[in-house]
Design an enzyme around this catalytic site. Structure first.
Site, PDB file in Angstrom:
ATOM      1  N   ASP A 104      -0.761  -4.145  -5.331  1.00 49.34           N
ATOM      2  CA  ASP A 104      -1.436  -5.277  -5.971  1.00 49.34           C
ATOM      3  C   ASP A 104      -2.582  -5.778  -5.090  1.00 49.34           C
ATOM      4  O   ASP A 104      -2.552  -5.602  -3.875  1.00 49.34           O
ATOM      5  CB  ASP A 104      -0.476  -6.464  -6.140  1.00 49.34           C
TER       6      ASP A 104
HETATM    7  N1  URA Z   1       5.707  -4.163  -5.761  1.00 50.63           N
HETATM    8  C1  URA Z   1       4.916  -5.195  -6.078  1.00 50.63           C
HETATM    9  O1  URA Z   1       5.355  -6.159  -6.689  1.00 50.63           O
HETATM   10  N2  URA Z   1       3.627  -5.165  -5.710  1.00 50.63           N
HETATM   11  C2  URA Z   1       3.084  -4.146  -5.007  1.00 50.63           C
HETATM   12  O2  URA Z   1       1.897  -4.182  -4.679  1.00 50.63           O
HETATM   13  C3  URA Z   1       3.917  -3.076  -4.688  1.00 50.63           C
HETATM   14  C4  URA Z   1       5.231  -3.105  -5.085  1.00 50.63           C
END
Ligand code: URA
Length: 240
Positions: A104
């Site tokens: 993310d």
């Molecule tokens: N899980 C998440 O919630 N975000 C990420 O970036 C990776 C795994």
């Protein structure tokens, strides 16, 4: 002899994405063995001579990078909104690089970056169950019985999560907590959603491990090339 769809052959040479390669074909700019390609699904072998705008394709050397992604970068090669992408760190490397899976925007940590489609497939396809470990800071406490529930698997909007490893790293009995979670799935925002399931927000999320790889020796924003034996070991892990 192994055959490859023409758009993949063009993408593997580092010219453009498969989707944009289809466009080049449509525009009549792709020629195989002297004949203009009209069929987008055409299969070619290594022996076929493929040109785009008159330039002969050669396969790009595979590149594999371990990047310590800072929070605040998009895990994509391009962004419509022109925000910083993880690929901006590699503008001096002459290869068509893209991130292996995604983290993310607000997540930091270990991200692989490559131009190698087969490697990407092994690292990201759920059937290969590659293990990823995240360090998680929450804005509240995940109680013992909730930890056990999470370890066994919980029901999210997109189905039950697979059993996972979960370790408490810091619990001062106060208002936040640090944990490490290891999962082998890679659903969208999975870790954040697993904690949201128990009414907690993740305030910091860092991927600290990908299979046997760690962030050792790197600071945020830095990267290193994987060694050939590391690439082999990752592929071997995926086949286990
Ligand atoms: N899980 C998440 O919630 N975000 C990420 O970036 C990776 C795994």
């Amino acid at each position: 002899m192994k055959t490859t769809r023409i758009n993949k052959k063009i993408a593997d040479a580092g010219i453009t994405s498969r989707r944009k390669a289809d466009k080049l074909i449509e525009e009549g700019r792709v020629v195989v063995n002297g004949k203009k390609v009209t069929e987008p699904g055409l299969q070619v072998t290594d022996k076929d001579q493929v040109t785009v705008d008159g330039v002969l394709l050669t396969k790009e050397e595979p590149v594999h990078i371990l990047y310590y992604k800072p929070a605040g970068e998009i895990s994509a090669a391009e962004d419509d909104k022109k925000r910083d992408t993880v690929i901006d760190a590699f503008h001096d490397i002459d290869a068509r690089l893209y991130p292996v899976g995604r983290l993310d925007y607000d997540t930091s940590g270990l991200l692989l970056v490559t131009n190698d489609g087969e490697f990407t497939q092994h690292m990201t396809h759920p059937k290969f169950e590659m293990k990823k470990t995240y360090r998680v800071k929450t804005d509240g406490i995940l109680l013992r019985h909730q930890q056990d529930e999470m370890r066994r698997g919980i029901k999210l909007d997109d189905g039950l999560t697979a059993p996972c490893d979960l370790k408490v790293i810091r619990d001062k009995g106060g208002k936040d907590m640090i944990l490490e979670i290891t999962i082998h799935e890679g659903r969208n925002r999975q870790v954040r959603r697993m904690f949201e399931h128990f009414g907690l927000n993740v305030t910091k999320l860092t991927r600290i491990r990908f299979d046997f790889l760690t962030l050792d020796g790197l600071k945020e924003g830095e990267y290193r090339f994987l060694k050939p034996h590391e690439v082999k070991k990752l592929i071997a892990s995926s086949n286990k």
